[in-house]
Write a protein that holds these residues in place. Structure first.
Motif, PDB file in Angstrom:
ATOM      1  N   GLN A  33      53.409  61.251  39.319  1.00  0.00           N
ATOM      2  CA  GLN A  33      52.262  61.085  38.432  1.00  0.00           C
ATOM      3  C   GLN A  33      51.320  60.062  39.052  1.00  0.00           C
ATOM      4  O   GLN A  33      51.700  59.299  39.943  1.00  0.00           O
ATOM      5  N   ASN A  34      50.083  60.063  38.591  1.00  0.00           N
ATOM      6  CA  ASN A  34      49.057  59.214  39.174  1.00  0.00           C
ATOM      7  C   ASN A  34      49.138  57.804  38.585  1.00  0.00           C
ATOM      8  O   ASN A  34      48.597  57.533  37.517  1.00  0.00           O
ATOM      9  N   ASP A  35      49.826  56.912  39.253  1.00  0.00           N
ATOM     10  CA  ASP A  35      49.874  55.513  38.834  1.00  0.00           C
ATOM     11  C   ASP A  35      50.148  54.646  40.051  1.00  0.00           C
ATOM     12  O   ASP A  35      50.434  55.143  41.140  1.00  0.00           O
ATOM     13  N   LYS A  36      50.080  53.348  39.872  1.00  0.00           N
ATOM     14  CA  LYS A  36      50.209  52.438  41.014  1.00  0.00           C
ATOM     15  C   LYS A  36      51.619  52.377  41.582  1.00  0.00           C
ATOM     16  O   LYS A  36      51.827  51.850  42.683  1.00  0.00           O
ATOM     17  N   SER A  37      52.614  52.899  40.857  1.00  0.00           N
ATOM     18  CA  SER A  37      53.986  52.851  41.350  1.00  0.00           C
ATOM     19  C   SER A  37      54.399  54.145  42.065  1.00  0.00           C
ATOM     20  O   SER A  37      55.548  54.275  42.482  1.00  0.00           O
ATOM     21  N   LEU A  38      53.484  55.087  42.209  1.00  0.00           N
ATOM     22  CA  LEU A  38      53.834  56.365  42.820  1.00  0.00           C
ATOM     23  C   LEU A  38      54.356  56.182  44.235  1.00  0.00           C
ATOM     24  O   LEU A  38      55.373  56.775  44.627  1.00  0.00           O
ATOM     25  N   ASP A  39      53.693  55.360  45.031  1.00  0.00           N
ATOM     26  CA  ASP A  39      54.117  55.200  46.423  1.00  0.00           C
ATOM     27  C   ASP A  39      55.525  54.633  46.509  1.00  0.00           C
ATOM     28  O   ASP A  39      56.326  55.071  47.337  1.00  0.00           O
ATOM     29  N   SER A  40      55.851  53.662  45.641  1.00  0.00           N
ATOM     30  CA  SER A  40      57.196  53.080  45.678  1.00  0.00           C
ATOM     31  C   SER A  40      58.242  54.100  45.254  1.00  0.00           C
ATOM     32  O   SER A  40      59.358  54.123  45.807  1.00  0.00           O
ATOM     33  N   ILE A 163      65.455  54.046  39.128  1.00  0.00           N
ATOM     34  CA  ILE A 163      64.170  53.402  38.879  1.00  0.00           C
ATOM     35  C   ILE A 163      63.966  52.298  39.905  1.00  0.00           C
ATOM     36  O   ILE A 163      64.795  51.381  40.007  1.00  0.00           O
ATOM     37  N   PRO A 164      62.887  52.346  40.698  1.00  0.00           N
ATOM     38  CA  PRO A 164      62.660  51.320  41.722  1.00  0.00           C
ATOM     39  C   PRO A 164      62.505  49.927  41.129  1.00  0.00           C
ATOM     40  O   PRO A 164      62.216  49.757  39.943  1.00  0.00           O
ATOM     41  N   ALA A 165      62.679  48.926  41.966  1.00  0.00           N
ATOM     42  CA  ALA A 165      62.481  47.532  41.555  1.00  0.00           C
ATOM     43  C   ALA A 165      61.011  47.277  41.271  1.00  0.00           C
ATOM     44  O   ALA A 165      60.131  48.030  41.693  1.00  0.00           O
ATOM     45  N   ASP A 166      60.744  46.199  40.567  1.00  0.00           N
ATOM     46  CA  ASP A 166      59.371  45.867  40.176  1.00  0.00           C
ATOM     47  C   ASP A 166      58.436  45.723  41.383  1.00  0.00           C
ATOM     48  O   ASP A 166      57.263  46.069  41.306  1.00  0.00           O
ATOM     49  N   VAL A 280      70.242  44.702  26.825  1.00  0.00           N
ATOM     50  CA  VAL A 280      70.111  44.654  28.274  1.00  0.00           C
ATOM     51  C   VAL A 280      69.408  45.904  28.785  1.00  0.00           C
ATOM     52  O   VAL A 280      68.559  45.840  29.668  1.00  0.00           O
ATOM     53  N   THR A 281      69.744  47.056  28.227  1.00  0.00           N
ATOM     54  CA  THR A 281      69.088  48.297  28.624  1.00  0.00           C
ATOM     55  C   THR A 281      67.590  48.189  28.418  1.00  0.00           C
ATOM     56  O   THR A 281      66.800  48.484  29.323  1.00  0.00           O
ATOM     57  N   ARG A 282      67.179  47.774  27.225  1.00  0.00           N
ATOM     58  CA  ARG A 282      65.752  47.656  26.931  1.00  0.00           C
ATOM     59  C   ARG A 282      65.069  46.678  27.879  1.00  0.00           C
ATOM     60  O   ARG A 282      63.968  46.914  28.370  1.00  0.00           O
ATOM     61  N   SER A 283      65.737  45.556  28.126  1.00  0.00           N
ATOM     62  CA  SER A 283      65.150  44.529  28.982  1.00  0.00           C
ATOM     63  C   SER A 283      64.947  45.021  30.415  1.00  0.00           C
ATOM     64  O   SER A 283      63.864  44.863  30.992  1.00  0.00           O
ATOM     65  N   LEU A 284      65.966  45.652  30.987  1.00  0.00           N
ATOM     66  CA  LEU A 284      65.881  46.075  32.381  1.00  0.00           C
ATOM     67  C   LEU A 284      65.042  47.339  32.559  1.00  0.00           C
ATOM     68  O   LEU A 284      64.497  47.574  33.640  1.00  0.00           O
ATOM     69  N   LEU A 285      64.926  48.151  31.520  1.00  0.00           N
ATOM     70  CA  LEU A 285      64.024  49.299  31.614  1.00  0.00           C
ATOM     71  C   LEU A 285      62.571  48.832  31.653  1.00  0.00           C
ATOM     72  O   LEU A 285      61.719  49.458  32.289  1.00  0.00           O
ATOM     73  N   LYS A 286      62.282  47.742  30.977  1.00  0.00           N
ATOM     74  CA  LYS A 286      60.917  47.217  30.981  1.00  0.00           C
ATOM     75  C   LYS A 286      60.579  46.547  32.308  1.00  0.00           C
ATOM     76  O   LYS A 286      59.467  46.662  32.810  1.00  0.00           O
ATOM     77  N   SER A 287      61.556  45.826  32.851  1.00  0.00           N
ATOM     78  CA  SER A 287      61.296  45.093  34.090  1.00  0.00           C
ATOM     79  C   SER A 287      62.613  44.762  34.770  1.00  0.00           C
ATOM     80  O   SER A 287      63.573  44.365  34.102  1.00  0.00           O
ATOM     81  N   SER A 288      62.666  44.937  36.094  1.00  0.00           N
ATOM     82  CA  SER A 288      63.864  44.581  36.845  1.00  0.00           C
ATOM     83  C   SER A 288      63.504  44.332  38.301  1.00  0.00           C
ATOM     84  O   SER A 288      62.839  45.148  38.929  1.00  0.00           O
ATOM     85  N   PRO A 289      63.951  43.186  38.854  1.00  0.00           N
ATOM     86  CA  PRO A 289      63.705  42.918  40.275  1.00  0.00           C
ATOM     87  C   PRO A 289      64.641  43.697  41.181  1.00  0.00           C
ATOM     88  O   PRO A 289      64.507  43.644  42.401  1.00  0.00           O
ATOM     89  N   VAL A 290      65.599  44.407  40.567  1.00  0.00           N
ATOM     90  CA  VAL A 290      66.586  45.184  41.318  1.00  0.00           C
ATOM     91  C   VAL A 290      66.467  46.651  40.911  1.00  0.00           C
ATOM     92  O   VAL A 290      66.332  46.956  39.728  1.00  0.00           O
TER      93      VAL A 290
END
Length: 296
Positions: A33-40, A163-166, A280-290
């Motif tokens: 989809q067209n967003d800034k995370s597509l390349d990652s 899901i890729p890292a942030d 924890v699921t909700r937290s890491l789905l929103k943001s995760s460095p891993v």
């Protein structure tokens, strides 16, 4: 619903050093989809496909609502300029991705369709081993909040999400994998779903987060299960004091060992699971460095 399919001839893939990797992941679904995370997401999917000698199946889904507008009296109509803009974007994304993938050493195909995003991913995931998606919402917002879309995919699909890292850095599938273990059925499902990828990892570590009450599946049983798949892991245990502690402990441990990705069960329903991993699921789905490999 409309669908267009673009096929690229299969190419033989080689693992590092020319050795064939006996991984169980052979088909990877990439949500485009067209967003800034597509390349990652693309780079993540390519890294996984190379390591596992897997086929990459790309699907670009335009929400059917993108073509529809509502007037103040509840009427529905389609605007020609909206159709043109949406179609132009689809063509641009397709050309860009085709150009990128043609230079890569993986086999792939590309599908364009107009439908409900979650339903299409769930349907196409039925015969794939892994779904690579991201946290960014669709630009039209018709897919709903990202956390809602990911939650729906977790509950409806039987295929794990990657899901890729942030920061978007592609994972090294041959690196160290960390399993978040709380003894729940969901965690067990995630591990079984991840076995094909865990076979590629150079090291597998298990971090057991538990209450003082005995868990449903002891960590030692998990070690036995993995060993039967020729996956030799190390087990570490910590007591859970709060949901925030669990999330922080997982991220801290992953960073300390340089984990390539974290395997975890999502939205557990057991008493232990809700206490330990519900938030924890909700937290890491929103943001995760891993990067996350997560399944329900």
């Amino acid at each position: 619903m409309t669908t267009q399919i673009y096929l690229e001839p299969e190419q033989a893939t080689k693992a590092a050093g020319g050795q064939r990797v006996q991984a169980g992941v052979k088909t990877i679904l990439l949500h485009v989809q067209n967003d800034k995370s597509l390349d990652s997401r693309v780079q993540t999917a390519l890294a996984l496909a190379r390591a596992c000698e897997a086929h990459l199946s790309c699907v670009h889904i335009t929400p059917i609502e993108s073509y529809v507008a509502f007037d103040s009296f509840g009427g529905v109509f389609v605007m020609n300029d909206v159709i043109a803009a949406v179609d132009e974007e689809a063509v641009r994304i397709r050309k860009s991705l085709h150009e990128k993938l043609r230079n890569e050493d993986v086999s792939w195909d590309y599908v364009e369709t107009t439908a409900n995003i979650a339903s299409q991913i769930v349907s196409r995931a039925a015969l794939t081993d892994l779904v690579v998606t991201g946290r960014e919402p669709h630009r039209t917002d018709f897919a709903g909040p990202t956390i809602g879309l990911l939650g729906e995919l977790l509950h409806r699909a039987r295929t794990p999400l990657f899901i890729p890292a942030d920061d978007g850095t592609p994972p090294d599938p041959a690196g160290t994998a960390l399993i978040a273990w709380d003894g729940s059925y969901e965690a067990a499902n995630a591990v079984r779903s991840a076995v094909g990828l865990l076979k590629v990892a150079s090291q597998v570590r298990i971090l057991q987060i538990r209450e003082k009450a005995e868990e449903a599946f002891p960590g030692t049983k998990l070690l036995e299960y993995l060993s039967r798949h020729d996956i030799h892991a190390e087990l570490f245990t910590e007591e859970a004091s709060s949901k925030e502690f669990v999330s922080d402990a997982l991220v801290a441990h992953a960073r300390a060992i340089g984990a390539a990705y974290l395997v975890m069960g999502g939205y557990n329903h057991s008493r232990v699971g809700e206490f330990v991993f519900g938030g924890v699921t909700r937290s890491l789905l929103k943001s995760s460095p891993v990067p996350l490999l997560i399944a329900h």
